[in-house]
Design a protein around this motif. Structure first.
Motif, short mmCIF file in Angstrom:
data_model
loop_
_atom_site.label_atom_id
_atom_site.label_comp_id
_atom_site.label_asym_id
_atom_site.label_seq_id
_atom_site.Cartn_x
_atom_site.Cartn_y
_atom_site.Cartn_z
N MET A 52 0.82 -1.23 0.03
CA MET A 52 -0.14 0.03 -0.18
C MET A 52 1.01 1.17 0.00
N LEU A 53 1.99 1.16 0.61
CA LEU A 53 2.85 2.35 0.58
C LEU A 53 3.25 2.54 -0.73
N TYR A 54 3.63 1.71 -1.51
CA TYR A 54 3.88 1.77 -3.07
C TYR A 54 2.52 2.30 -3.74
N HIS A 55 1.53 1.77 -3.76
CA HIS A 55 0.16 2.07 -4.22
C HIS A 55 -0.21 3.60 -3.90
N ASN A 56 0.14 4.14 -2.72
CA ASN A 56 -0.18 5.43 -2.34
C ASN A 56 0.57 6.42 -2.79
N SER A 57 1.81 6.04 -3.22
CA SER A 57 2.95 6.89 -3.77
C SER A 57 2.65 7.77 -4.83
N THR A 58 2.99 8.98 -4.83
CA THR A 58 2.52 9.95 -5.86
C THR A 58 3.85 10.47 -6.58
N ALA A 59 5.10 9.66 -6.14
CA ALA A 59 5.97 9.87 -7.14
C ALA A 59 5.89 9.67 -8.26
N ARG A 60 6.76 10.25 -9.41
CA ARG A 60 6.72 10.04 -10.76
C ARG A 60 7.55 8.75 -11.10
N PHE A 61 8.69 8.58 -10.40
CA PHE A 61 9.44 7.43 -10.56
C PHE A 61 9.32 6.72 -9.34
N LYS A 83 -4.15 7.07 -23.75
CA LYS A 83 -2.77 6.55 -22.89
C LYS A 83 -2.03 5.80 -23.56
N HIS A 84 -0.78 5.57 -23.49
CA HIS A 84 0.18 4.59 -23.87
C HIS A 84 1.30 4.22 -23.01
N TYR A 85 1.08 2.75 -22.55
CA TYR A 85 2.15 2.32 -21.81
C TYR A 85 3.09 1.07 -22.26
N TRP A 86 3.97 1.08 -21.71
CA TRP A 86 4.90 -0.02 -22.16
C TRP A 86 5.27 -0.85 -20.65
N VAL A 93 13.01 3.27 -29.56
CA VAL A 93 13.03 4.48 -30.07
C VAL A 93 11.81 4.86 -30.51
N GLY A 94 11.45 6.48 -30.33
CA GLY A 94 10.36 7.12 -31.06
C GLY A 94 9.05 7.21 -30.45
N GLU A 95 8.92 6.63 -29.24
CA GLU A 95 7.45 6.56 -28.64
C GLU A 95 7.69 7.64 -27.64
N SER A 96 6.21 8.08 -27.28
CA SER A 96 5.92 9.00 -26.22
C SER A 96 5.03 8.44 -25.39
N LEU A 97 5.47 8.14 -24.15
CA LEU A 97 4.98 7.39 -23.04
C LEU A 97 4.14 7.95 -21.80
N ASP A 98 3.10 7.40 -21.58
CA ASP A 98 2.51 7.75 -20.26
C ASP A 98 3.06 7.25 -19.19
N GLY A 99 3.65 6.02 -19.37
CA GLY A 99 4.48 5.24 -18.19
C GLY A 99 4.93 3.98 -18.56
N ASP A 142 7.99 13.90 -22.91
CA ASP A 142 6.71 14.63 -23.78
C ASP A 142 5.64 14.78 -22.73
N ARG A 143 5.47 13.54 -22.23
CA ARG A 143 4.01 13.40 -21.53
C ARG A 143 4.19 13.60 -20.16
N LYS A 144 5.39 13.67 -19.69
CA LYS A 144 5.65 13.43 -18.19
C LYS A 144 5.12 12.13 -17.67
N GLY A 145 5.76 11.38 -18.27
CA GLY A 145 5.35 9.75 -17.81
C GLY A 145 5.86 9.33 -16.55
N SER A 146 5.46 8.34 -16.08
CA SER A 146 5.75 7.98 -14.95
C SER A 146 6.65 6.55 -14.99
N ALA A 147 7.49 5.99 -14.07
CA ALA A 147 8.13 4.68 -14.32
C ALA A 147 8.10 3.94 -13.00
N ASP A 148 7.95 2.67 -13.25
CA ASP A 148 7.97 1.74 -11.77
C ASP A 148 8.92 0.72 -12.31
#
Length: 168
Positions: free
Chosen positions: A26-35, A63-66, A132-138, A162-168
């Motif tokens: 839940m600590l992870y799920h509640n985090s609002t950190a971008r990365f 949205k676009h995710y990988w 290469v070449g994709e703009s991602l939301d996360g 570009d989209r200020k996407g997040s990473a986990d």
């Protein structure tokens, strides 16, 4: 503790799929950190945690995710969780507006919600030119410790800009 609208949405989704994270998850799920980086040991539930955290985001439009793994085999783990929850359990696979492929052997795994214009793709870092070449939301960096520094710095991080996407 007061939940944000995003937190309430996520909690309602978790309830729908009968997912009850343990307190450390839940600590992870509640985090609002971008990365976010889950610094924990084996059998903690990182695969389920990261996949299920992404699932409600896939229901949003445009949205676009990988999921990126060092190999398709390693990236497939999170995709399998999402597939089981969304395509099988929630029966979204019956919806004609959902295009989907799950072929681990050929490295072809994706879910596209055409009515929302939202796409989840599995990618391998074995051939970095395919990153290469994709703009991602996360992105979920599956087995992050096994990736090269170049994968993050040269390919993934710029795709999130570009989209200020997040990473986990």
């Amino acid at each position: 503790m007061q939940l944000s609208a995003e937190g309430l949405y996520k909690a309602a989704y978790f309830n729908t799929i009968n997912y009850t994270p343990h307190p450390a998850q839940m600590l992870y799920h509640n985090s609002t950190a971008r990365f976010r980086f889950a610094n924990c040991g084996r059998r903690f539930g990182k695969t389920f945690m990261a996949a299920r955290d992404l699932e409600p985001k896939l229901l949003k439009p445009n949205k676009h995710y990988w999921i990126v793994g060092p190999t398709y085999d390693l990236a497939e783990k999170e995709f399998r969780v999402i597939w089981q929850d969304m395509i099988i359990k929630l029966q979204l696979g019956k919806d004609k507006s959902v295009q989907k492929v799950y072929n681990k052997r050929q490295g072809d795994m994706f879910i596209k919600f055409t009515d929302r214009n939202t796409l989840l793709e599995v990618r391998s870092a074995q051939n970095p030119e395919n990153l290469v070449g994709e703009s991602l939301d996360g992105v979920i960096m599956s087995e992050a410790a096994k990736h090269t520094k170049e994968t993050w710095e040269r390919y993934i991080r710029p795709a999130l800009s570009d989209r200020k996407g997040s990473a986990d």
